[in-house]
Design a protein around this motif. Structure first.
Motif, PDB file in Angstrom:
ATOM      1  N   ARG A  80      40.129  25.627 -20.634  1.00 45.87           N
ATOM      2  CA  ARG A  80      39.559  26.346 -19.493  1.00 45.87           C
ATOM      3  C   ARG A  80      38.747  25.401 -18.602  1.00 45.87           C
ATOM      4  N   ALA A  81      37.972  24.526 -19.251  1.00 42.72           N
ATOM      5  CA  ALA A  81      37.146  23.583 -18.495  1.00 42.72           C
ATOM      6  C   ALA A  81      38.015  22.637 -17.669  1.00 42.72           C
ATOM      7  N   SER A  82      39.121  22.173 -18.246  1.00 36.38           N
ATOM      8  CA  SER A  82      40.007  21.248 -17.526  1.00 36.38           C
ATOM      9  C   SER A  82      40.655  21.947 -16.333  1.00 36.38           C
ATOM     10  N   GLU A  83      40.991  23.229 -16.504  1.00 35.34           N
ATOM     11  CA  GLU A  83      41.583  23.979 -15.394  1.00 35.34           C
ATOM     12  C   GLU A  83      40.565  24.188 -14.275  1.00 35.34           C
ATOM     13  N   ARG A  84      39.296  24.470 -14.655  1.00 36.97           N
ATOM     14  CA  ARG A  84      38.246  24.622 -13.646  1.00 36.97           C
ATOM     15  C   ARG A  84      38.022  23.326 -12.897  1.00 36.97           C
ATOM     16  N   PHE A  85      38.062  22.208 -13.638  1.00 38.86           N
ATOM     17  CA  PHE A  85      37.853  20.896 -13.017  1.00 38.86           C
ATOM     18  C   PHE A  85      38.921  20.612 -11.963  1.00 38.86           C
ATOM     19  N   ILE A  86      40.190  20.855 -12.306  1.00 38.85           N
ATOM     20  CA  ILE A  86      41.281  20.606 -11.363  1.00 38.85           C
ATOM     21  C   ILE A  86      41.164  21.528 -10.157  1.00 38.85           C
ATOM     22  N   LYS A  87      40.823  22.798 -10.393  1.00 38.60           N
ATOM     23  CA  LYS A  87      40.688  23.753  -9.302  1.00 38.60           C
ATOM     24  C   LYS A  87      39.575  23.341  -8.340  1.00 38.60           C
ATOM     25  N   GLU A  88      38.424  22.971  -8.915  1.00 35.97           N
ATOM     26  CA  GLU A  88      37.287  22.581  -8.088  1.00 35.97           C
ATOM     27  C   GLU A  88      37.554  21.280  -7.344  1.00 35.97           C
ATOM     28  N   TYR A  89      38.304  20.354  -7.986  1.00 40.95           N
ATOM     29  CA  TYR A  89      38.569  19.055  -7.368  1.00 40.95           C
ATOM     30  C   TYR A  89      39.363  19.231  -6.072  1.00 40.95           C
ATOM     31  N   TYR A  90      40.346  20.133  -6.093  1.00 39.66           N
ATOM     32  CA  TYR A  90      41.196  20.317  -4.918  1.00 39.66           C
ATOM     33  C   TYR A  90      40.688  21.416  -3.986  1.00 39.66           C
ATOM     34  N   GLU A  91      39.640  22.090  -4.419  1.00 38.13           N
ATOM     35  CA  GLU A  91      39.089  23.163  -3.609  1.00 38.13           C
ATOM     36  C   GLU A  91      38.322  22.590  -2.415  1.00 38.13           C
ATOM     37  N   GLU A  92      38.461  23.205  -1.260  1.00 41.65           N
ATOM     38  CA  GLU A  92      37.746  22.750  -0.071  1.00 41.65           C
ATOM     39  C   GLU A  92      36.249  22.951  -0.285  1.00 41.65           C
ATOM     40  N   PRO A  93      35.450  21.881  -0.226  1.00 42.61           N
ATOM     41  CA  PRO A  93      34.005  22.025  -0.435  1.00 42.61           C
ATOM     42  C   PRO A  93      33.367  22.940   0.605  1.00 42.61           C
ATOM     43  N   THR A  94      32.550  23.874   0.132  1.00 38.81           N
ATOM     44  CA  THR A  94      31.807  24.760   1.016  1.00 38.81           C
ATOM     45  C   THR A  94      30.352  24.782   0.569  1.00 38.81           C
ATOM     46  N   GLY A  95      29.517  25.422   1.369  1.00 38.39           N
ATOM     47  CA  GLY A  95      28.112  25.515   0.991  1.00 38.39           C
ATOM     48  C   GLY A  95      27.342  24.268   1.409  1.00 38.39           C
ATOM     49  N   THR A  96      26.078  24.237   1.007  1.00 36.31           N
ATOM     50  CA  THR A  96      25.167  23.166   1.413  1.00 36.31           C
ATOM     51  C   THR A  96      24.754  22.314   0.221  1.00 36.31           C
ATOM     52  N   ILE A  97      24.821  20.999   0.392  1.00 37.04           N
ATOM     53  CA  ILE A  97      24.300  20.062  -0.607  1.00 37.04           C
ATOM     54  C   ILE A  97      22.935  19.580  -0.129  1.00 37.04           C
ATOM     55  N   LYS A  98      21.935  19.724  -0.976  1.00 41.17           N
ATOM     56  CA  LYS A  98      20.589  19.266  -0.645  1.00 41.17           C
ATOM     57  C   LYS A  98      20.359  17.917  -1.331  1.00 41.17           C
ATOM     58  N   ILE A  99      20.064  16.898  -0.516  1.00 46.09           N
ATOM     59  CA  ILE A  99      19.971  15.523  -1.015  1.00 46.09           C
ATOM     60  C   ILE A  99      18.618  14.916  -0.654  1.00 46.09           C
ATOM     61  N   LEU A 100      18.029  14.223  -1.601  1.00 42.09           N
ATOM     62  CA  LEU A 100      16.807  13.447  -1.365  1.00 42.09           C
ATOM     63  C   LEU A 100      17.151  11.973  -1.515  1.00 42.09           C
ATOM     64  N   ALA A 101      16.737  11.149  -0.531  1.00 38.76           N
ATOM     65  CA  ALA A 101      17.028   9.713  -0.592  1.00 38.76           C
ATOM     66  C   ALA A 101      15.887   8.931   0.031  1.00 38.76           C
ATOM     67  N   PRO A 102      15.619   7.705  -0.461  1.00 35.20           N
ATOM     68  CA  PRO A 102      14.608   6.846   0.166  1.00 35.20           C
ATOM     69  C   PRO A 102      14.963   6.592   1.627  1.00 35.20           C
ATOM     70  N   VAL A 103      13.948   6.434   2.451  1.00 38.71           N
ATOM     71  CA  VAL A 103      14.152   6.372   3.904  1.00 38.71           C
ATOM     72  C   VAL A 103      15.130   5.265   4.312  1.00 38.71           C
ATOM     73  N   THR A 104      14.804   4.025   3.979  1.00 42.18           N
ATOM     74  CA  THR A 104      15.613   2.906   4.482  1.00 42.18           C
ATOM     75  C   THR A 104      16.984   2.857   3.832  1.00 42.18           C
ATOM     76  N   PHE A 105      17.046   2.998   2.510  1.00 45.68           N
ATOM     77  CA  PHE A 105      18.341   2.994   1.823  1.00 45.68           C
ATOM     78  C   PHE A 105      19.182   4.171   2.301  1.00 45.68           C
ATOM     79  N   GLY A 106      18.534   5.295   2.536  1.00 46.02           N
ATOM     80  CA  GLY A 106      19.256   6.470   3.011  1.00 46.02           C
ATOM     81  C   GLY A 106      19.904   6.238   4.357  1.00 46.02           C
ATOM     82  N   LYS A 107      19.174   5.612   5.280  1.00 46.28           N
ATOM     83  CA  LYS A 107      19.731   5.325   6.607  1.00 46.28           C
ATOM     84  C   LYS A 107      20.886   4.333   6.501  1.00 46.28           C
TER      85      LYS A 107
END
Length: 304
Positions: A80-107
Motif C-alpha cells: 500500500r505504501a509503495s502504491e501511495r508513493f507512486i501515486k503521489e510522485y506523479y500527482e500534480e503538486p497542490t497546496g502551499t509549502i511553508k519554508i524557512l531558510a537563512p537570508v543569504t543562502f536562501g536568496k
C-alpha cells in the motif's frame, strides 16, 4: 531459496483476515472469489497447516493464522505504501509549502530553485520565510527548514545538501597595498571584515595537512549579513571572511581574490529538515529534488 511464490497468497490471506470474507477480499484485490480460495489453499498446502476454518456462515482464524497474519500484514502494508508513493510522485503538486531558510543562502539557492519549481508546477504555492532565526521544525509552522551548522542536526528527517567553505577575500587593489601574506602569521597587521552571528569569530583557524593555527585578528566592520560583508570588501575596506558561495561570482569576475588559498578554514554543512515523514507531499519531494539538483550542478561547475 526464498519462496517468492508465497508473496501474492500472503497478501490475499491478509485481506481475507481483515475482511473475514472471501467475497470482499476478492473485490478489494480485483480478483475472483475462486482465485482467492485457490491462493489460500495453496498457501496452507505450502505451510502444511490450516490458517482459516471455513464454514457456510463464517470464517474463523486459527491460532497459527493469527500469528502468521502479522507477517502478511507487513507485506500488505508495504504494498500500500509503495502504491501511495507512486501515486503521489506523479500527482500534480497542490497546496502551499511553508519554508524557512537563512537570508543569504536562501536568496542564492532557495529562490532560484523555487522559481523553477513553481514554473513547472502551476497548482503549487510557496510561503518562503527568509530569516536567520532558529526554530524547532517539529512544533513549528514550517514544512521544510534549511539550517547551516557544523554538526549534524538531531532531527530525524534530515537531508544533507552541501558544504560551505569559508575563506579570506580582498580586492586585488587592496592586496597590492599590503605586505605579502605567505602564512597565517602574516595576518594580524591588516584590517578585517568579519561575520557576526552563527559563524561569529575573532580568532581565525587555519588547517594545512597536519598543521593547525589559530590567529586573532582585529576587525573594523562586523555584520550578521554576508552581502554587507562582501560589499564592504568590494569597497576596499579590508580583508573579508566569507563563505565560498558568496565570494564565487566576485572571484570569477576578478573583483576579489582568495588570500592563503592553500589553507583550509571553517566548514559548515547545509541541511534540509522536513517536519515528519507523514507531511512529505509530492510537492515537497519535487522541490527537494529540484534544490538538490541545483546545488549539485553548481558544485560540479565550481570543481571543474
Amino acid at each position: 531459496m526464498e519462496r517468492v511464490e508465497n508473496l501474492i497468497p500472503m497478501v490475499v490471506f491478509a485481506r481475507v483476515v481483515e475482511t473475514l470474507s472471501f467475497t470482499e477480499a476478492a473485490l478489494s484485490l480485483g480478483m475472483s472469489k475462486s482465485s482467492v480460495s485457490r491462493d489460500i489453499a495453496a498457501l496452507e498446502k505450502r505451510i502444511g497447516a490450516m490458517l482459516l476454518k471455513r464454514t457456510t456462515r463464517k470464517i474463523e482464524i486459527t491460532e497459527l493464522g493469527l500469528s502468521y497474519y502479522q507477517h502478511c500484514f507487513r507485506i500488505l502494508n508495504e504494498l500500500r505504501a509503495s502504491e501511495r508513493f507512486i501515486k503521489e510522485y506523479y500527482e500534480e503538486p497542490t497546496g502551499t509549502i511553508k519554508i524557512l531558510a537563512p537570508v543569504t543562502f536562501g536568496k542564492q539557492y532557495i529562490v532560484p530553485a523555487l522559481n523553477s519549481y513553481l514554473d513547472r508546477n502551476l497548482m503549487a504555492n510557496v510561503d518562503l520565510d527568509l530569516s536567520d532565526k532558529e526554530v524547532d521544525i517539529k512544533d513549528g509552522a514550517y514544512d521544510l527548514a534549511i539550517t547551516i551548522s557544523q554538526d549534524t542536526p538531531t532531527h530525524e528527517h534530515t537531508k544533507f545538501l552541501c558544504s560551505i567553505h569559508w575563506g579570506l577575500y580582498a580586492t586585488p587593489q587592496c592586496i597590492a597595498t599590503m605586505k605579502p601574506i605567505l602564512t597565517p602569521k602574516d595576518l594580524p597587521s591588516h584590517n578585517y571584515i568579519l561575520f557576526r552571528g552563527v559563524a561569529r569569530t575573532v580568532s581565525l583557524t587555519f588547517r594545512k595537512e597536519k598543521q593547525k593555527v589559530s590567529i586573532d585578528v582585529p576587525s573594523r566592520f562586523r555584520s550578521n549579513n554576508s552581502v554587507a560583508l562582501v560589499n564592504m570588501a568590494l569597497s576596499g575596506l579590508g580583508i573579508a571572511y566569507l563563505p565560498n558561495y558568496i565570494a564565487r561570482e566576485h572571484v570569477a569576475a576578478g573583483n576579489l581574490s582568495r588570500i592563503l588559498p592553500g589553507w583550509q578554514m571553517d566548514e559548515y554543512k547545509v541541511w534540509l529538515l522536513s517536519k515528519s515523514k507523514s507531511t512529505i507531499t509530492s510537492g515537497i519531494k519535487r522541490f527537494s529534488d529540484e534544490l538538490q539538483q541545483r546545488i549539485s550542478s553548481t558544485e560540479s561547475k565550481e570543481n571543474r
